[in-house]
Design an enzyme around this catalytic site. Structure first.
Site, PDB file in Angstrom:
ATOM      1  N   ASP A  27      12.252  31.937  40.593  1.00 26.52           N
ATOM      2  CA  ASP A  27      12.084  32.285  39.276  1.00 26.52           C
ATOM      3  C   ASP A  27      10.869  32.160  38.933  1.00 26.52           C
ATOM      4  O   ASP A  27       9.906  31.516  39.500  1.00 26.52           O
ATOM      5  CB  ASP A  27      12.881  31.124  38.323  1.00 26.52           C
ATOM      6  N   GLU A  29       8.026  32.970  35.682  1.00 29.77           N
ATOM      7  CA  GLU A  29       7.663  33.384  34.247  1.00 29.77           C
ATOM      8  C   GLU A  29       6.363  33.947  34.232  1.00 29.77           C
ATOM      9  O   GLU A  29       5.710  34.032  34.929  1.00 29.77           O
ATOM     10  CB  GLU A  29       7.433  31.975  33.692  1.00 29.77           C
ATOM     11  N   HIS A 164      13.576  28.351  30.749  1.00 33.33           N
ATOM     12  CA  HIS A 164      12.269  29.124  30.794  1.00 33.33           C
ATOM     13  C   HIS A 164      11.192  28.188  31.466  1.00 33.33           C
ATOM     14  O   HIS A 164      10.089  28.561  31.317  1.00 33.33           O
ATOM     15  CB  HIS A 164      12.078  29.609  29.340  1.00 33.33           C
ATOM     16  N   ASP A 169      14.638  26.410  36.133  1.00 28.38           N
ATOM     17  CA  ASP A 169      15.564  27.630  36.165  1.00 28.38           C
ATOM     18  C   ASP A 169      16.054  27.952  37.646  1.00 28.38           C
ATOM     19  O   ASP A 169      17.073  28.323  37.898  1.00 28.38           O
ATOM     20  CB  ASP A 169      14.987  28.974  35.608  1.00 28.38           C
TER      21      ASP A 169
END
Length: 334
Positions: A27, A29, A164, A169
């Site tokens: 994951d 961001e 998030h 995540d």
């Protein structure tokens, strides 16, 4: 250590031999959704062939720019200022990805962001295949109300602690992926693996980035960072008439309307520029007048792919399109 929250899809006695030998659940961001946006944090859970966790890793990354929607990811400029640059963590990231299938929720997005960061660092991500957990949930016909990560997590009883946040995540996804993988193995379901093609070219946008992208980040709208969005690209009027649809085995012809869908190994702007230079019309949407759709993922559910099926629009992949660009037939004289 992640807990196995399901017993109904336990490890089958005969594991499919064709399944991958390991996975990297990822994951990231980011500062936004555009091509020139950057990764600000990344997490990887390494799993073995049957989905058991081997280890996990997390890092912040200094994007060398405004962090974007802080109200979503919570990472401020002050927090990121002392974080390493991507090129400083690229080697460790590669170690985590090497020889594994990249697993992510909406994997095309994570792969595109990762591939671009490696291209900027003049490196190549050691990933050759990806698996999208949205696509896998569709293959398994899971009774989900939608395809959000929170819905997949709820289906398997996985509790999310910090939405998030890349590490949480990735943990949630790893924990939901394991029973999904075992259910697929038990039912001899074909895994929806997609090829990952590293970027072979990269260029940073030199022109000022003005205006806001037509979409929004994570359902939010508003110009949080006006200069972070990809600029609109105004092209001159196309001088050639549309000669109709592309026919398999024949040449492209100047004036044909070409649309693109999904990720490409060559940066999309460069690919579009090559098409324009060859005398083709690059269409931003697909209609009955579109001559050809170029996509590396013809089984995806994007609006362009769906319309191409409805209209019977010819579809080729990026490699085939590259070959066709080498010999484009001149437009007919008016």
């Amino acid at each position: 250590m992640l807990e196995d929250r399901t017993t109904e899809a336990s490890s089958p006695t005969a594991w499919p031999a064709a399944y991958p030998q390991g996975y990297a659940v990822v994951d990231v961001e980011t500062t936004g959704l555009a091509r020139d946006d950057r990764i600000i944090s990344a997490a990887v859970y390494r799993l073995d062939a049957q989905g058991q966790v081997e280890d996990h890793w997390y890092t912040l990354i200094n994007p060398e720019r405004d962090p974007g929607p802080v109200w979503i990811h919570g990472l401020t400029s002050d927090v990121l200022e002392s974080a390493p640059l991507f090129q400083d963590i690229a080697e460790e990231f590669s170690t985590r990805l090497d020889g594994r299938v990249l697993v992510a929720h909406n994997a095309v997005f994570d792969w595109q962001m990762i591939a671009r960061e490696y291209a900027r660092a003049q490196r190549e991500a050691p990933v050759r295949q990806r698996l999208c957990t949205i696509a896998l949930s569709k293959e398994l016909a899971l009774p989900l109300p939608n395809h959000k990560l929170e819905s997949l997590a709820a289906h398997f009883g996985v509790v999310q602690q910090r939405a998030h946040h890349a590490l949480d995540d990735a943990r949630v996804l790893a924990e939901a992926f394991r029973p999904s993988l075992r259910a697929a193995a038990a039912g001899s379901v074909r895994l929806p693996l997609q090829e990952c093609r590293p970027l072979t070219e990269w260029r940073d946008t030199a022109a000022p980035r003005i205006g806001q992208q037509a979409g929004s980040y994570g359902g939010y709208s508003g110009g949080y960072r006006p200069t972070s969005w990809r600029p609109s690209r105004k092209r001159p009027a196309y001088p050639y008439p549309n000669p109709g649809r592309y026919e398999d085995g024949k040449r492209l012809k100047q004036g044909m309307r070409v649309a693109f869908s999904g990720d490409t190994s060559i940066e999309r702007d460069l690919l579009e520029d090559r098409a324009v230079e060859a005398g083709l019309h690059v269409a931003t949407s697909l209609s009955r007048l579109t001559s050809l759709l170029v996509t590396n993922d013809p089984d995806s559910g994007t609006s362009k792919v769906v319309k191409a099926r409805q209209f019977g629009t010819p579809v080729v992949d990026e490699a085939a399109f590259g070959q066709l660009l080498r010999d484009v037939e001149p437009a007919s004289e008016r």
